[in-house]
Each structure stands twice: as C-alpha cells, then as structure tokens.
Design a protein around this motif. Structure first.
Motif, short mmCIF file in Angstrom:
data_model
loop_
_atom_site.label_atom_id
_atom_site.label_comp_id
_atom_site.label_asym_id
_atom_site.label_seq_id
_atom_site.Cartn_x
_atom_site.Cartn_y
_atom_site.Cartn_z
N GLU A 164 0.90 -1.40 0.06
CA GLU A 164 -0.04 0.09 0.18
C GLU A 164 1.02 1.34 -0.15
OE1 GLU A 164 -2.88 2.72 -0.22
OE2 GLU A 164 -3.13 0.38 -0.46
N ARG A 167 2.04 1.67 -3.34
CA ARG A 167 0.93 2.27 -4.23
C ARG A 167 0.74 3.68 -4.05
NH1 ARG A 167 -1.26 -3.11 -3.23
NH2 ARG A 167 -2.46 -2.42 -1.33
N GLU A 168 0.95 4.08 -2.74
CA GLU A 168 0.63 5.30 -2.51
C GLU A 168 1.71 6.33 -3.12
OE1 GLU A 168 -0.90 8.94 -1.02
OE2 GLU A 168 -1.72 6.94 -1.08
N ARG A 169 3.04 5.87 -3.06
CA ARG A 169 4.15 6.50 -3.61
C ARG A 169 3.93 6.63 -5.12
NH1 ARG A 169 7.12 4.15 0.54
NH2 ARG A 169 7.88 2.28 -0.62
N GLY A 170 3.31 5.73 -5.73
CA GLY A 170 3.21 5.79 -7.11
C GLY A 170 2.03 6.45 -7.45
N ARG A 171 1.03 6.67 -6.75
CA ARG A 171 -0.02 7.61 -6.90
C ARG A 171 0.45 9.16 -6.84
NH1 ARG A 171 -3.52 3.87 -4.19
NH2 ARG A 171 -2.86 4.90 -2.38
N GLN A 172 1.34 9.36 -5.78
CA GLN A 172 1.83 10.62 -5.57
C GLN A 172 3.07 11.02 -6.84
OE1 GLN A 172 3.86 10.54 -1.62
NE2 GLN A 172 1.79 10.65 -0.84
N LYS A 173 3.50 10.12 -7.31
CA LYS A 173 4.46 10.28 -8.14
C LYS A 173 3.72 10.51 -9.54
CE LYS A 173 8.65 10.07 -10.14
NZ LYS A 173 8.46 10.26 -11.66
N ARG A 174 2.86 9.78 -9.67
CA ARG A 174 1.76 10.18 -11.04
C ARG A 174 1.44 11.60 -10.89
NH1 ARG A 174 0.65 4.68 -10.23
NH2 ARG A 174 -1.63 5.16 -9.07
N GLU A 175 0.56 11.86 -9.77
CA GLU A 175 0.35 13.15 -9.48
C GLU A 175 1.15 14.34 -9.81
OE1 GLU A 175 -1.41 13.12 -5.77
OE2 GLU A 175 -3.14 11.79 -6.26
N GLU A 176 2.47 13.86 -9.29
CA GLU A 176 3.58 15.18 -9.51
C GLU A 176 3.78 15.23 -11.01
OE1 GLU A 176 6.54 13.78 -7.03
OE2 GLU A 176 5.52 14.33 -5.05
#
Length: 263
Positions: A164, A167-176
């Motif tokens: 998780e 996944r959260e780091r991945g979501r943050q990276k995509r948002e950035e």
C-alpha cells in the motif's frame, strides 16, 4: 481419531507455515519423523509424550489445513469406537475444527458421552487412560497452529502495508508528473505564442526592406527547439523539455533584440 485445524488465510505462505509449525511442535517436545514435504501437501509422523500419530498439512483454498490422526491402538475404545461414532453421526464433530474457546477435552468428552448415551456402543474401556495424553497433544497442536497463523498474519499484514505504501508513492509520483507535465505544457504554449509573434515581426521587417537574416535564423532555430521540446514532453522527459524550452526562449529573445536594434 482425527483432529483438523486451520491456519486461516495463510496459504500463500504455505512453505513458511509448514516450517514454522514443525519448529513450534519441536520446541513443545514433539518428535517428528518420516517427513515428506511438498509444495502444497506434506505428511509426517509425530510422537508426543507417548502418543503417536500421522499429521498432514495441505493447502485448502486460502487456508492451510492441518489434520492429525491418532494411532494408539492399545488405549483406544475396545468396542468399535470409530464405527460407533460414525453411526451416531458424530464423525464430523470429531473431525471438525478444534479451535476457539472450548477445551479440546470437553469436545471429545461430550462427543463420546453422547454416543454412549445414544446406545451406539455398550462400553468404552481405556478412554480415560488415553484422554489426558491425547488432549494434551491436541491442545499443543491447536496452539501451535494458532501461533503460526498469528505470525504469518502479521507478516501478511506487513507485506500489505508495504504494498500500500508503494501504491501510495506511485499515486503521488503520477500526480507530481501530471502536475509537472501541465506546467511544462503551459510553458511551451507561452513560448510558441511568443515565437509566432516574433516570426510575424521578422516577416514584416523583411517587407520593409530590412536585413532579417540573423533574426530569421534565430526564429528558425527557436522553432526547431520548440518541436524537440514538444517531442520530449510526449515522452515525459521533463529535463529535456526544460532545456529545449530555455534554449528556444533565448533564440526568440535574441531575434527580437536584433529587430529592435535595426529600427
């Protein structure tokens, strides 16, 4: 007589379950022999304080099923205990999951008492003599399974938390990345607008008879750099976009300065 226990939701760690269960039983004074360990099913003989039997550990969907069959012929009921229990409809009880708050001895004693009361057989000799030993190991096995299940559930929870977090780091990276892409897109749009404006000024100056060769060379180079920046943006290569945009901006500003100087 068979006892069945379940390690709930830990079949993905089956190999670890078997290894830990064997270690737990060994620490509790259990002798384990004739081991046949497989990827989804394992069998072995066990001996604990004089009680002997066979244990099988198998994958059962998302769970791990541990079945233990007692082999103590001299101390079992003399008058057909297995057939009597089956005839009394209690085989499922004795072969069911022996876990939770009830003591194993209470479950066994209640089952045998009910069979006797129902006239399934006339008498059972030797049960009291073997009851204490059998119950002791049933409790040992039940507790060992529970301890291993708890350990593996903790591991699984830790793994899920780690997944998780990823996944959260991945979501943050995509948002950035999306935010950065949008920022660079706006930068290129502004650059392109300025480039078009200078190109128009260059062409206008040319019609007025001015020498615009140096200015046009800069706007042509700026257009090439802009196109390369656009391609880099499509590849999400933000560093290249910024570098190309900066160089293109310098060309645009240089072309404008030349036009201003020629006036």
């Amino acid at each position: 007589m068979a006892f069945i226990y379940y390690g709930q939701g830990v079949s993905s760690l089956y190999g670890d379950f078997v290894e830990r269960l064997m270690s737990q039983l060994a620490l509790r004074g259990t002798e384990i022999t004739h081991q046949n360990i497989g990827d989804a099913s394992s069998r072995m003989d066990v001996r604990h304080t004089g009680e002997e039997g066979q244990m099988e550990v198998t994958v059962d969907r998302e769970n791990v099923r541990v079945s233990y069959t007692v082999d103590r012929e001299h101390k079992e009921v003399k008058k057909g205990i297995a057939g009597a229990i089956a005839g009394a409809g209690l085989g499922g009880l004795l072969g069911g999951i022996v876990r939770g708050g009830r003591d194993v001895s209470d479950v066994i004693g209640g089952a045998l008492g009910g069979a006797a009361a129902g006239g399934a057989y006339g008498a059972y000799d030797g049960y009291e003599a073997s009851r204490e030993e059998r119950t002791a190991f049933a409790e040992v096995l039940a507790q060992a399974v529970k301890d291993v299940e708890d350990e593996l559930q903790s591991i699984l929870e830790g793994q899920e938390e780690a997944r998780e977090a990823l996944r959260e780091r991945g979501r943050q990276k995509r948002e950035e990345d999306l935010a950065k892409t949008e920022e660079l897109r706006e930068l290129l749009e502004e650059l392109y607008g300025d480039l078009l404006a200078v190109q128009e000024e260059v062409e206008l100056a040319a019609t007025e008879g001015q020498d615009v060769r140096k200015s046009r060379a800069r706007t042509d180079r700026a257009e090439t750099l802009y196109q390369e920046a656009e391609a880099a943006l499509g590849d999400s290569n933000h560093a290249i976009v910024k570098a190309k945009a900066k160089a293109a901006r310098a060309m645009v500003d240089g072309a404008r300065e030349l036009l201003d100087a020629a006036e």
